[in-house]
Design an enzyme around this catalytic site. Structure first.
Site, short mmCIF file in Angstrom:
data_model
loop_
_atom_site.label_atom_id
_atom_site.label_comp_id
_atom_site.label_asym_id
_atom_site.label_seq_id
_atom_site.Cartn_x
_atom_site.Cartn_y
_atom_site.Cartn_z
N SER A 122 0.88 -1.18 0.00
CA SER A 122 0.00 0.00 0.00
C SER A 122 0.90 1.21 0.00
O SER A 122 2.08 1.12 0.38
CB SER A 122 -0.85 -0.01 1.28
OG SER A 122 -1.42 1.25 1.53
N TYR B 217 -1.63 -1.50 10.45
CA TYR B 217 -1.78 -1.67 8.99
C TYR B 217 -0.56 -1.11 8.27
O TYR B 217 0.04 -1.78 7.42
CB TYR B 217 -3.06 -0.98 8.51
CG TYR B 217 -3.31 -1.14 7.03
CD1 TYR B 217 -3.69 -2.36 6.49
CD2 TYR B 217 -3.15 -0.06 6.15
CE1 TYR B 217 -3.92 -2.51 5.13
CE2 TYR B 217 -3.38 -0.20 4.79
CZ TYR B 217 -3.76 -1.43 4.28
OH TYR B 217 -3.97 -1.58 2.92
N1 LIG Z 1 -8.67 -0.77 -1.45
C1 LIG Z 1 -7.64 0.03 -1.16
O1 LIG Z 1 -7.76 1.26 -1.09
C2 LIG Z 1 -6.26 -0.56 -0.96
C3 LIG Z 1 -5.16 0.32 -0.98
C4 LIG Z 1 -3.89 -0.20 -0.79
C5 LIG Z 1 -3.71 -1.54 -0.58
N2 LIG Z 1 -4.79 -2.37 -0.55
C6 LIG Z 1 -4.55 -3.80 -0.30
O2 LIG Z 1 -5.07 -4.53 -1.39
C7 LIG Z 1 -5.36 -5.86 -0.95
C8 LIG Z 1 -6.74 -6.24 -1.45
O3 LIG Z 1 -7.70 -5.41 -0.84
P1 LIG Z 1 -9.01 -4.90 -1.59
O4 LIG Z 1 -8.95 -3.43 -1.65
O5 LIG Z 1 -9.23 -5.64 -2.83
O6 LIG Z 1 -10.09 -5.26 -0.46
P2 LIG Z 1 -11.27 -6.33 -0.46
O7 LIG Z 1 -12.13 -6.15 -1.65
O8 LIG Z 1 -11.88 -6.21 0.91
O9 LIG Z 1 -10.52 -7.72 -0.61
C9 LIG Z 1 -9.83 -8.33 0.43
C10 LIG Z 1 -9.65 -9.78 0.09
O10 LIG Z 1 -8.90 -10.41 1.13
C11 LIG Z 1 -9.57 -11.56 1.55
N3 LIG Z 1 -9.38 -11.83 2.96
C12 LIG Z 1 -9.58 -11.00 4.01
N4 LIG Z 1 -9.39 -11.65 5.16
C13 LIG Z 1 -9.07 -12.93 4.83
C14 LIG Z 1 -8.79 -14.10 5.59
N5 LIG Z 1 -8.81 -14.10 6.93
N6 LIG Z 1 -8.51 -15.24 4.94
C15 LIG Z 1 -8.51 -15.28 3.58
N7 LIG Z 1 -8.78 -14.20 2.81
C16 LIG Z 1 -9.06 -13.05 3.44
C17 LIG Z 1 -11.05 -11.28 1.28
O11 LIG Z 1 -11.75 -12.52 1.07
P3 LIG Z 1 -12.79 -13.19 2.06
O12 LIG Z 1 -13.46 -12.11 2.84
O13 LIG Z 1 -13.70 -13.95 1.15
O14 LIG Z 1 -11.97 -14.10 2.91
C18 LIG Z 1 -10.98 -10.51 -0.01
O15 LIG Z 1 -10.96 -11.38 -1.12
C19 LIG Z 1 -5.22 -5.86 0.57
O16 LIG Z 1 -3.98 -6.44 0.90
C20 LIG Z 1 -5.23 -4.39 0.92
O17 LIG Z 1 -4.51 -4.11 2.10
C21 LIG Z 1 -6.07 -1.93 -0.74
#
Ligand SMILES: NC(=O)c1ccc[n+]([C@@H]2O[C@H](COP(=O)([O-])OP(=O)(O)OC[C@H]3O[C@@H](n4cnc5c(N)ncnc54)[C@H](OP(=O)(O)O)[C@@H]3O)[C@@H](O)[C@H]2O)c1
Length: 272
Positions: A139, A152
């Site tokens: 991130s 985080y």
């Molecule tokens: N969105 C942003 O602004 C942003 C910015 C920078 C970095 N990121 C990073 O990008 C990555 C993806 O996030 P996203 O934005 O796509 O959010 P998201 O739509 O909430 O996706 C998160 C994913 O992680 C999985 N996950 C969460 N807890 C889990 C667990 N205990 N076991 C297995 N899987 C788990 C969820 O699947 P289930 O709930 O089905 O398990 C979901 O598929 C993350 O690492 C996040 O920190 C996001």
């Protein structure tokens, strides 16, 4: 032979987008997350649209032996992984003393421990075959201390340093390692963290350009990429400033997550 990509957190957001883009590039997929129904629906879509074989591997990555369980099930199905996308993750925010300790523990298990464990499990096979790649999703929070997102931000800093170190270790041995550092992306991430005020820096984008930028950077064997001009600039400039000053400046931005509206919007189980 088609190569196989394993994507964690493939049930939504950036992970689902990675799965689609990789299927479009001709990869077969292994889809990992907890939501089996969503993974199955995605697998069917990838097979119908791209002819990809997509294996569904439901797993809670917060469990202590999650990486070994995934590796065992891959072995049982005779699958080897050529591209590992460590994308699964979530965040917590607010004053540190008000954040549930178990929730932060699970966050570290998913964002850090499972990511390292899966890399341990799958990288030796890539080395044996003399080719492979790992994409770790960090991130822009990785580039500076993040008050009110302390765990985080620190976890994402770990992911960035871990990825950059591995890249140097393996770049002459046929393995590419890319760290993706997105700014705010419109995904369910903000529902999980409990407030859209958690999008503290930069304007919100969608998963598609972020994943495209990541795959372009992987093709060029870049060490890390922070898609978007503002994100790229701060990624370049922030690590060069005195760290306590950067933390103080960051606090001025991240404190907006403490606003009463942000606290009210937080789901009950994560609210103070
Ligand atoms: N969105 C942003 O602004 C942003 C910015 C920078 C970095 N990121 C990073 O990008 C990555 C993806 O996030 P996203 O934005 O796509 O959010 P998201 O739509 O909430 O996706 C998160 C994913 O992680 C999985 N996950 C969460 N807890 C889990 C667990 N205990 N076991 C297995 N899987 C788990 C969820 O699947 P289930 O709930 O089905 O398990 C979901 O598929 C993350 O690492 C996040 O920190 C996001």
């Amino acid at each position: 032979m088609r190569s196989t990509a394993l994507v964690t957190g493939a049930s939504s957001g950036l992970g689902a987008e990675f799965a689609v883009r990789l299927a479009a590039r001709g990869h077969d997929l292994v889809l990992v997350a907890r939501s089996e129904d969503r993974l199955t629906a995605l697998a069917e879509r990838l097979a119908a649209k791209y002819g990809a074989r997509a294996h569904v591997l439901p797993q809670d990555l917060a469990e202590p032996d999650a990486a070994r369980r995934v590796a065992d099930r891959l072995a049982a199905r005779g699958l080897s992984v050529d591209l590992l996308v460590n994308n699964a993750g979530f965040g917590t925010c607010g004053r540190f003393e008000e954040i549930d300790a178990d929730r932060d523990h699970d966050q570290l298990m998913v964002n850090v421990v499972a990511l390292v464990g899966l890399t341990h499990a799958l990288l030796p096979g890539m080395l044996e075959r003399g080719t492979g790649a790992v994409v770790n999703v960090a991130s822009t929070a990785a580039f500076q201390p993040a008050p009110y997102f302390a765990v985080y931000g620190a976890a994402k800093a770990f992911v960035l340093d871990f990825g950059l170190a591995l890249r140097q270790e393996y770049r002459r041995r046929g393995i590419r390692v890319l760290t993706l550092c997105p700014g705010p992306v419109d995904t369910p991430f903000f529902d999980v963290i409990g407030t859209r005020d958690a999008a503290v820096n930069g304007s919100m984008t969608t998963p598609e350009p972020v994943v495209r930028a990541a795959l372009r950077a992987l093709d060029r064997d870049r060490g890390y990429v922070a898609p978007g001009l503002g994100n790229a600039l701060s990624a370049h400039l922030l690590p060069r400033r005195p760290r306590t000053l950067v933390a103080a400046l960051a606090e001025r931005v991240t404190r907006k997550v403490l606003s009463p509206s942000a606290t009210a919007a937080r789901p009950k189980e994560y609210a103070a």
